[in-house]
Design an enzyme around this catalytic site. Sequence first.
Site, short mmCIF file in Angstrom:
data_model
loop_
_atom_site.label_atom_id
_atom_site.label_comp_id
_atom_site.label_asym_id
_atom_site.label_seq_id
_atom_site.Cartn_x
_atom_site.Cartn_y
_atom_site.Cartn_z
N CYS A 47 0.81 -1.23 0.00
CA CYS A 47 0.00 0.00 0.00
C CYS A 47 0.84 1.28 0.00
CB CYS A 47 -0.95 0.01 1.18
SG CYS A 47 -2.18 -1.30 1.07
N HIS B 238 -3.24 7.61 3.48
CA HIS B 238 -3.66 6.33 2.90
C HIS B 238 -5.05 5.98 3.44
CE1 HIS B 238 -3.68 2.32 1.46
NE2 HIS B 238 -3.53 1.76 2.64
N ASN C 183 -10.15 0.41 0.52
CA ASN C 183 -8.69 0.49 0.45
C ASN C 183 -8.22 -0.02 -0.92
OD1 ASN C 183 -5.95 0.28 0.74
ND2 ASN C 183 -6.00 -0.89 2.65
N1 COA Z 1 -18.16 -8.30 9.97
C1 COA Z 1 -18.54 -8.61 11.23
N2 COA Z 1 -17.66 -8.97 12.18
C2 COA Z 1 -16.37 -8.99 11.85
C3 COA Z 1 -15.91 -8.67 10.54
C4 COA Z 1 -16.87 -8.32 9.60
N3 COA Z 1 -16.54 -7.97 8.34
N4 COA Z 1 -14.56 -8.78 10.52
C5 COA Z 1 -14.19 -9.16 11.75
N5 COA Z 1 -15.27 -9.29 12.54
C6 COA Z 1 -15.32 -9.68 13.95
C7 COA Z 1 -14.13 -10.51 14.38
O1 COA Z 1 -14.35 -11.86 14.05
C8 COA Z 1 -14.12 -10.27 15.87
O2 COA Z 1 -15.05 -11.12 16.46
P1 COA Z 1 -14.70 -11.83 17.86
O3 COA Z 1 -14.50 -10.70 18.83
O4 COA Z 1 -15.91 -12.66 18.11
O5 COA Z 1 -13.47 -12.63 17.63
C9 COA Z 1 -14.65 -8.83 16.02
O6 COA Z 1 -15.28 -8.53 14.76
C10 COA Z 1 -13.58 -7.83 16.32
O7 COA Z 1 -12.49 -8.08 15.45
P2 COA Z 1 -11.26 -7.12 15.45
O8 COA Z 1 -10.23 -7.65 14.48
O9 COA Z 1 -10.81 -6.82 16.83
O10 COA Z 1 -11.91 -5.80 14.86
P3 COA Z 1 -11.24 -4.41 14.70
O11 COA Z 1 -12.02 -3.39 15.41
O12 COA Z 1 -9.76 -4.47 14.95
O13 COA Z 1 -11.41 -4.14 13.15
C11 COA Z 1 -10.19 -4.25 11.09
C12 COA Z 1 -10.88 -5.05 12.20
C13 COA Z 1 -9.64 -5.25 10.09
C14 COA Z 1 -11.21 -3.35 10.44
C15 COA Z 1 -9.07 -3.42 11.72
O14 COA Z 1 -8.26 -4.22 12.53
C16 COA Z 1 -8.21 -2.75 10.68
O15 COA Z 1 -8.65 -1.84 10.02
N6 COA Z 1 -6.92 -3.15 10.56
C17 COA Z 1 -6.01 -2.56 9.62
C18 COA Z 1 -6.43 -2.88 8.24
C19 COA Z 1 -5.55 -2.23 7.24
O16 COA Z 1 -5.29 -1.09 7.37
N7 COA Z 1 -5.09 -3.00 6.28
C20 COA Z 1 -4.34 -2.56 5.19
C21 COA Z 1 -3.11 -1.91 5.61
S1 COA Z 1 -2.53 -0.97 4.31
#
Ligand code: COA
Length: 332
Positions: free
Chosen positions: A114, A257, A287
């Site tokens: 990215c 980003h 993204n």
């Molecule tokens: N819909 C519903 N629930 C979801 C889900 C979705 N699309 N994706 C994950 N969950 C659930 C998980 O299974 C988890 O459930 P659990 O608590 O029962 O295990 C819960 O939601 C929380 O997951 P978590 O990973 O803690 O959520 P989060 O608040 O960290 O958000 C992201 C997840 C991926 C949105 C976040 O971590 C993120 O944005 N990370 C960086 C992503 C990124 O920038 N990537 C590219 C880099 S360039």
Amino acid sequence: MVQKRAYISETSSYLPDTVMTNSQLEKVVETTDEWIVSRTGIKERRIAHKEEATSDLGVKAAHKLLEKAQLDISQVDLIIVATLSPDYIFPSTACIIQKKLKAKCPAFDVVAACSGMMFALATAKGYITSGLYKNIMVIAAEKVSSILDYTDRSTCVLFGDGACAALVTDKPLSDHAVWMDEIVLGSDGEMHQALEVPSGGSVEPLSKEALEEKRHCLRMDGRVVFRHAVKRMISSISECLKKGNIEIDEIDYFIPHQANNRIIEAILKRFMIDPQKVHRNVEYIGNVCAASVGICLDEYLEHRSKSDQNILMAAFGAGFTWGTMILKGEGR
Ligand code: COA
């Protein structure tokens, strides 16, 4: 000695016309519009057609760029392409794009996930300021949908397809040209497994088992990536401001980003940046990986106020990689 400048004289972008909304994704994986919007800010993303490759998206952005710049492809000295969803492992997507554009110049890919557009622009700046080339086409193109696992709700909701292009030149070729001032790039391979495509390379060649387990698709430890994205972007922005001897208050516009609204909010909070000065399109396109900041830059330059003299772009991606750049309006 006065350092030569490298200008971004023109920009363009291309988005496939197929929109995938959160409610459509609700029918594919166990998720909700409410979860996606509250955790990421994303409402919809674009998805390329089945027969459209990453190079096709890049070519569409490139054609738009040449038309806007009124430049013939024969005047382009080098093509650099940033992507994490290439047409093939090799040859480079840049070579495929070169062929499709009927270009004769050298072409190569930059792989920095990215942060790819930042690394590619920095590379172009190096070539321009060294005097080796005069007109460089920098393209970032992504068909991320081709490497997504649509049974993994933690990743498939986040990404979208699209492309951008920038014409980097030794002279300003338009009245809205900006030039690249300070740049900070960084990498930390320690965390390379936090965001990766495990199978299909030399470590784990593609196999029936890998295909069944979808190990040829993107995998991510979202929480780890989130934490590092905030930390690394904050430190690289601080370093870049220091290098440029410029205060955050002097930044007229901020292009981060577009991975997640919450990552953007954390950075704004740390620097107390006015949200009005910040570009956002994650809501509508998700993204778009390497193409994300370049699409933002193109949207912004369309309407840039002449009083905006200092623009800061920052990105973070797999590797990990990160980059921050200060762009300046002409005359400063
Ligand atoms: N819909 C519903 N629930 C979801 C889900 C979705 N699309 N994706 C994950 N969950 C659930 C998980 O299974 C988890 O459930 P659990 O608590 O029962 O295990 C819960 O939601 C929380 O997951 P978590 O990973 O803690 O959520 P989060 O608040 O960290 O958000 C992201 C997840 C991926 C949105 C976040 O971590 C993120 O944005 N990370 C960086 C992503 C990124 O920038 N990537 C590219 C880099 S360039």
